[in-house]
Design a protein around this motif. Structure first.
Motif, PDB file in Angstrom:
ATOM      1  N   GLY A  54       0.819  -1.216   0.000  1.00 24.42           N
ATOM      2  CA  GLY A  54       0.000   0.000   0.000  1.00 24.42           C
ATOM      3  C   GLY A  54       0.849   1.260   0.000  1.00 24.42           C
TER       4      GLY A  54
ATOM      5  N   ALA B  22       2.233   1.760  -3.374  1.00 21.70           N
ATOM      6  CA  ALA B  22       1.201   2.241  -4.308  1.00 21.70           C
ATOM      7  C   ALA B  22       0.976   3.742  -4.137  1.00 21.70           C
ATOM      8  CB  ALA B  22      -0.099   1.471  -4.072  1.00 21.70           C
ATOM      9  N   VAL B  23       0.897   4.195  -2.878  1.00 20.11           N
ATOM     10  CA  VAL B  23       0.685   5.631  -2.624  1.00 20.11           C
ATOM     11  C   VAL B  23       1.892   6.435  -3.101  1.00 20.11           C
ATOM     12  CG1 VAL B  23       0.396   7.369  -0.806  1.00 20.11           C
ATOM     13  CG2 VAL B  23      -0.890   5.240  -0.688  1.00 20.11           C
TER      14      VAL B  23
ATOM     15  N   LYS C  65       4.033   5.700  -5.497  1.00 16.58           N
ATOM     16  CA  LYS C  65       4.056   5.769  -6.962  1.00 16.58           C
ATOM     17  C   LYS C  65       3.000   6.739  -7.477  1.00 16.58           C
ATOM     18  CE  LYS C  65       4.333   1.654  -9.057  1.00 16.58           C
ATOM     19  NZ  LYS C  65       4.133   0.199  -9.170  1.00 16.58           N
ATOM     20  N   LYS C  66       1.843   6.704  -6.827  1.00 14.68           N
ATOM     21  CA  LYS C  66       0.769   7.643  -7.207  1.00 14.68           C
ATOM     22  C   LYS C  66       1.225   9.088  -7.009  1.00 14.68           C
ATOM     23  CE  LYS C  66      -1.872   8.944  -4.100  1.00 14.68           C
ATOM     24  NZ  LYS C  66      -1.815  10.078  -3.160  1.00 14.68           N
TER      25      LYS C  66
ATOM     26  N   ARG D   4       3.707  10.150  -9.672  1.00 20.09           N
ATOM     27  CA  ARG D   4       3.066  10.389 -10.973  1.00 20.09           C
ATOM     28  C   ARG D   4       2.259  11.684 -10.977  1.00 20.09           C
ATOM     29  NH1 ARG D   4       1.337   4.645 -11.346  1.00 20.09           N
ATOM     30  NH2 ARG D   4       2.712   3.650 -12.822  1.00 20.09           N
TER      31      ARG D   4
ATOM     32  N   GLU E 267      -6.364  16.387  -2.577  1.00 19.40           N
ATOM     33  CA  GLU E 267      -7.120  15.140  -2.738  1.00 19.40           C
ATOM     34  C   GLU E 267      -8.527  15.239  -2.139  1.00 19.40           C
ATOM     35  OE1 GLU E 267      -5.364  11.425  -2.653  1.00 19.40           O
ATOM     36  OE2 GLU E 267      -3.616  12.112  -3.758  1.00 19.40           O
TER      37      GLU E 267
ATOM     38  N   THR F 207     -10.462  12.344  -4.286  1.00 22.37           N
ATOM     39  CA  THR F 207      -9.696  11.105  -4.435  1.00 22.37           C
ATOM     40  C   THR F 207      -9.266  10.551  -3.074  1.00 22.37           C
ATOM     41  OG1 THR F 207      -7.750  12.483  -4.827  1.00 22.37           O
ATOM     42  CG2 THR F 207      -8.816  11.533  -6.758  1.00 22.37           C
TER      43      THR F 207
ATOM     44  N   LEU G 176      -8.725   6.403  -1.430  1.00 15.61           N
ATOM     45  CA  LEU G 176      -7.645   5.772  -0.666  1.00 15.61           C
ATOM     46  C   LEU G 176      -8.149   5.208   0.658  1.00 15.61           C
ATOM     47  CD1 LEU G 176      -4.673   8.287  -1.101  1.00 15.61           C
ATOM     48  CD2 LEU G 176      -5.011   6.126  -2.285  1.00 15.61           C
TER      49      LEU G 176
END
Lengths: 247, 315
Positions: A6, A9-10, A12-13, A16, A74, A79, A83
């Motif tokens: 997790g 993932a955060v 990398k998000k 980006r 966010e 968004t 999460l």
């Protein structure tokens, strides 16, 4: 293991969406360079004396720059809830934010280090301490960035204002431009409460020398600041999360 | 039948205001469970507590064997959620959003791309997978959200106003997927204010009002609760005043609906015969005549307005 996936993932998000953008990358280099030039030009002082300040400032401004805006952004773009419904704790989410800010700060601080060595000609006397300082400093300032994100708002400029109100004065009493050994006693007292002071002192020790505080003390205090800021930040974020969703 | 969601005396207060007032219900495996209520009734707050986004003030939410407060991560792994107030990341492509969801739910690396491709093809997003989500229409974004909710193959799908404001094609696609999900053994918790949609889709519905559950049953059973809301809808070849028909036996009231008259009664068969007699006596022809049961909308309105009279309750 599950948290690690997790967190990754955060991270990398974040990279980006927030960091791998031309303006963000340019800002990371441009802003410290401008402040450096503002102090150097016309003062007839050797440029290498400002090397510790340049590296510390670049690290400080990049690692703590974007994280404060992520939470309100966010919230505004709806968004955050995406999460929160995932099997991911708030702490893991914050660690992901810190990891992205850490990598950005680390990467952006390499540029001033290279400039310091190859353009200005500053020596690297203690390379291992320099590496440890840059890594620890990037973590500490990234965590500080999450603390600025605590106020419940969906307007990124609100938190950026708070962040800049704290960060900008910090560079003037943390030994960035004037070594803390040369500032007044009350200024030195103020510098004690700034994690940037210890980072700058360690970089000074690693490069041109002339540090006022011992490296061991600086490492211990910087690590202590990192832990304290993290505990404060996670506590406040946990407390504020339901208020964020009610906004 | 196995209960996959169990809610017990769930309560949420915001700054002293009671948003959800000790509600209890359960959702069975394989059913489509509708959660209805007017705006501000507590639907979204309940959904957020079910998904672990909000902590309840008191009470419990159990998802399969996991308590949502004590073991939120374990509970969340079984849920696929399309929240009302959420978006994909606009700066990321559809494909990147899918990968993010797959990583967050720890879909094995080897299966991520296959599952994502299959879902994006199913929801007609495959050709646009490399476009940023900001370039998607509202319907496409919502379909992408549904793909993201399904990528980890959850046991329970929670949809919050999933078709609100969408075009007909996207709405149908989402409803069809919800049916297929339940047919394949999954459970759907469907929060909506669209009563017609709930009526078509749901095996059971719960109606929440002012933070309290006012009814839980199958749509048909809820309609039967209000038998007096049955009616006969008739159109004549000339204008007939509602008052003329209101005098017929067993007719409780008459409403004009466009060129038709709706006669509310507890005995629609008898009233239809009276209407036929009325037409013969008054030398007018009946163009159309239908008997209509109470709609779920009527049930909903009456329950949420608290307009159940003592007479209704007696019946």
């Amino acid at each position: 293991m599950s948290s690690l996936a997790g967190i990754q993932a955060v991270m990398k998000k974040d990279m980006r969406v927030y960091y791998l953008k031309g303006p963000v990358l340019i800002f990371g280099l441009f802003f410290p360079a401008c402040l450096f030039c503002a102090f150097v030009i016309g003062r007839h002082m050797p440029a290498h004396e400002l090397v510790p300040g340049l590296i510390a400032m670049a690290l400080f401004f990049t690692a703590s720059a974007t994280t404060p805006a992520i939470m309100p952004f966010e919230m505004r773009t709806h968004t955050l809830e995406r999460l929160l419904i995932a099997p991911l704790s708030i702490s893991s989410m914050l660690i992901g934010d810190v990891a992205a800010a850490f990598l950005y700060g680390l990467f952006m601080s390499i540029v001033p280090i290279l400039i310091s060595v190859f353009v200005i000609g500053a020596p690297i006397v203690h390379p291992f301490i320099l590496i440890v300082t840059v890594v620890l400093g990037a973590v500490c300032f990234a965590v500080l960035g999450t603390l600025f994100a605590v106020p419940v708002t969906d307007v990124p400029s609100d938190v950026m204002m708070i962040s800049n109100l704290v960060r900008l004065p910090m560079i003037f009493f943390s030994g960035v431009f004037i070594p803390i050994g040369q500032i007044s006693v009350w200024g030195r007292g103020l510098s004690a409460i700034s994690p940037l002071t210890y980072c700058t002192e360690l970089i000074r020790y690693s490069t041109i020398g002339g540090n006022f505080l011992s490296p061991a003390l600086c490492l211990a205090v910087l690590a202590g600041f990192t832990v304290a800021l993290w505990l404060l930040s996670t506590t406040l974020h946990h407390r504020n999360m339901s208020r964020r969703l009610a906004l | 039948m196995t209960e996959v969601i169990r809610v017990d005396t769930l309560t949420k207060r915001y700054d002293g205001n009671l948003a959800v007032a000790g509600i209890s219900f359960s959702v069975r495996a394989g059913e489509i469970f509708g959660f209805l209520g007017p705006n501000g009734a507590g639907k979204t707050t309940t959904q957020r507590m079910l998904t672990g986004v909000l902590k309840p003030t008191s009470g419990t939410v159990q998802v399969l064997d996991h308590d949502m407060v004590r073991d939120p991560l374990g509970a969340k792994e079984h849920l696929g959620v399309v929240p009302e107030m959420a978006n994909p990341y606009m700066e990321m492509s559809g494909w990147e959003n899918m990968m993010l969801a797959a990583e967050l739910y720890r879909v094995p690396r080897a299966e991520r791309t296959g599952r994502a491709e299959s879902l994006l093809r199913e929801f007609e997003l495959w050709e646009r997978r490399d476009d940023r989500a900001r370039a998607y229409s509202k319907g496409m974004k919502q379909r992408l959200m549904l793909c993201m909710a399904l990528v980890h193959q959850p046991d329970i799908l929670l949809l919050d106003e999933a078709t609100s404001g969408l075009d007909v094609a996207s709405s149908r696609q989402i409803r069809a997927r919800a049916r297929d999900f339940a047919a394949d053994g999954g459970t759907v918790f469907y929060t909506t204010h669209n009563i017609e949609e709930a009526d078509q889709l749901c095996d059971r519905v719960a109606i929440i009002n002012h933070g309290e559950i006012v009814a839980i049953d199958a749509p048909e059973a809820l309609r039967a609760t209000f038998a007096e809301s049955q009616s006969v809808v008739v159109a004549f070849d000339r204008e007939v005043a509602p008052d003329e028909l209101a005098a017929l036996a067993e007719v409780k009231r008459v409403a004009k609906e466009g060129d038709k008259l709706q006669l509310y009664t507890a005995d629609p068969g008898l009233v239809a015969l009276h209407v036929a007699d009325f037409a013969r006596e008054h030398d007018t022809a009946i163009l159309t005549i239908n008997t209509v049961g109470p709609s779920l909308e009527e049930v909903f309105v009456r329950l949420t307005e608290g307009a159940i009279s003592q007479e209704d309750e007696d019946q």
